[in-house]
Enzyme design. Structure first.
Site, mmCIF file in Angstrom:
data_model
loop_
_atom_site.group_PDB
_atom_site.id
_atom_site.type_symbol
_atom_site.label_atom_id
_atom_site.label_comp_id
_atom_site.label_asym_id
_atom_site.label_seq_id
_atom_site.Cartn_x
_atom_site.Cartn_y
_atom_site.Cartn_z
ATOM 1 N N ASP A 110 -39.586 28.256 27.632
ATOM 2 C CA ASP A 110 -39.467 28.226 26.173
ATOM 3 C C ASP A 110 -39.175 29.627 25.651
ATOM 4 O OD1 ASP A 110 -39.607 27.888 23.453
ATOM 5 O OD2 ASP A 110 -41.697 27.255 23.403
ATOM 6 N N LYS B 80 -52.391 22.552 24.463
ATOM 7 C CA LYS B 80 -52.313 23.998 24.470
ATOM 8 C C LYS B 80 -53.355 24.575 25.427
ATOM 9 C CE LYS B 80 -49.111 24.586 21.283
ATOM 10 N NZ LYS B 80 -47.835 25.283 21.565
ATOM 11 N N LYS C 131 -34.695 25.568 20.820
ATOM 12 C CA LYS C 131 -35.181 25.533 19.437
ATOM 13 C C LYS C 131 -34.164 26.221 18.534
ATOM 14 C CE LYS C 131 -40.095 25.611 20.711
ATOM 15 N NZ LYS C 131 -41.356 26.386 20.671
ATOM 16 N N ASP D 38 -48.789 23.422 27.510
ATOM 17 C CA ASP D 38 -48.069 24.588 26.989
ATOM 18 C C ASP D 38 -49.012 25.783 27.025
ATOM 19 O OD1 ASP D 38 -46.494 26.435 25.747
ATOM 20 O OD2 ASP D 38 -46.315 25.357 23.844
ATOM 21 N N GLU E 154 -45.259 24.196 30.219
ATOM 22 C CA GLU E 154 -44.344 25.008 29.430
ATOM 23 C C GLU E 154 -44.788 26.471 29.409
ATOM 24 O OE1 GLU E 154 -42.482 24.927 24.860
ATOM 25 O OE2 GLU E 154 -43.846 23.357 25.571
#
Length: 355
Positions: free
Chosen positions: A240, A158, A264, A187, A215
């Site tokens: 995403d 992250k 997702k 991400d 991401e």
């Protein structure tokens, strides 16, 4: 069919920290749909900073318009049931996903099939990455070493904390600690601006950190900015939060805003829409992964069954249930390092609530 909702809050064994939030529990609405003899299960996670759905809102949606839409429809007409769910309300993708998955699970159980078998697959294992929560460089490096020792060979870091230089140092230290073999993916959770994203990614490329993908570097609506970044770096960009449904993915494709898409269930509305997104991505040459929110064995199990039947182009992001100290349900998927073992029992293999 009888529809019942269950509010659950499962503790995590370690706080989950991103640029958007810190979580200590996985809060979800579980949906149970019964034909009187067997039940199918689905899940809607509460992720305020991403989907904007609350558990109260999802519960009201499931118990109100989605239940009304299904009416007195029997359990054997899955196609019509799924059509009604998707058309009953606007948005509310997590609530729709929970009912969609529960209907699929129920249909599989009634046939005595696993969910992945019902979707057409005989593959009973899928792989996942594991996320390293945001933290200082030394803590992240130690966490990376620990996760590799746990059997994970794809680590997601992250970043997007507001300080690109600090993000660079975190990633550099992790790569130094874990060595060259494990894959690293980043991400940013929409946390960078255009110039910081390009600067940070290029710096990591120049330093030889070997990043698999980055991401969602920019805020979700900024597709022009995403395309600007994609054009200026060698590292693949994964969309995403920019992609919920088909229209979003079409826009990403038209803008050239990303190289891959993260599908997702709680973003797109269930297994049906997810299959469409994966097929659309493949047709247009985009890579794909299937991801999860902070979900339990129900939501992750459904996503893993989808991956089994509709393989993606790289390792998926399905570690959410691994973070749980205690599962809210019995049965379901099982983790063994980076491998998720799908159940051998009917449907998702979930046999009920733990309490």
């Amino acid at each position: 069919m009888k529809i019942t909702t269950h509010l659950v809050s499962a503790p995590l064994h370690t706080p989950f920290v991103t640029a958007l939030r810190t979580a200590t529990h996985a809060d979800s609405l579980l949906v149970e749909i019964s034909d009187g003899s067997v039940s199918g299960w689905g899940e809607c996670p509460q992720v305020w900073k991403v989907t904007g759905e609350s558990l109260a809102g999802a519960q009201a949606c499931v118990e109100g318009p989605l239940t009304t839409a299904l009416g007195d429809l029997g359990p054997d007409d899955l196609t019509e049931a799924l059509r009604r769910v998707q058309g009953a309300v606007q948005a509310n993708f997590g609530a729709k996903a929970a009912v969609d998955v529960a209907l699929h699970d129920l249909a599989a159980r009634r046939r005595g099939q696993t969910l992945h078998g019902f979707l057409g697959s005989t593959v009973s294992v899928v792989r996942t990455d594991v996320t390293l929560s945001a933290g200082d460089p030394e803590a992240l490096a130690a966490a990376g070493v620990a996760r590799v020792a746990d059997g994970f060979d794809v680590l997601k870091v992250k970043v997007g904390t507001g300080n690109a230089a600090a993000d660079f140092e975190r990633v550099r230290r992790i790569r130094e600690a874990i060595g060259p073999e494990p894959r690293l993916r980043l991400d940013a959770n929409q946390g960078w601006n255009r110039r910081d994203a390009v600067s940070a990614i290029r710096a990591l490329e120049d330093a030889g950190c070997d990043i698999e993908l980055v991401e969602q570097p920019l805020p979700a609506p900024d597709l022009e900015g995403m395309a600007w970044v994609t054009d200026r770096v060698s590292t693949p960009i994964l969309a995403d939060e920019s992609v919920y449904g088909v229209r979003d993915l079409v826009a990403v494709i038209r803008h050239g805003a990303a190289d891959l898409v993260n599908v997702k269930l709680a973003k797109c509305g269930g297994l049906g829409p997810a299959r469409t997104l994966l097929e659309l991505a493949r047709e247009h040459g985009l890579g794909s992964i299937v991801g999860s929110m902070m979900e339990s064995h129900v939501g992750v199990g459904a996503a893993a069954a989808l991956v089994s039947a509709y393989p993606t182009t790289t390792v998926n992001d399905l570690d959410a249930a691994w973070w749980l100290k205690e599962a809210p349900v019995t049965g379901g998927i099982r983790y063994e390092g980076s491998t998720i073992h799908l159940p051998t029992g009917a449907g998702l293999g979930v046999t009920g609530l733990t309490a």
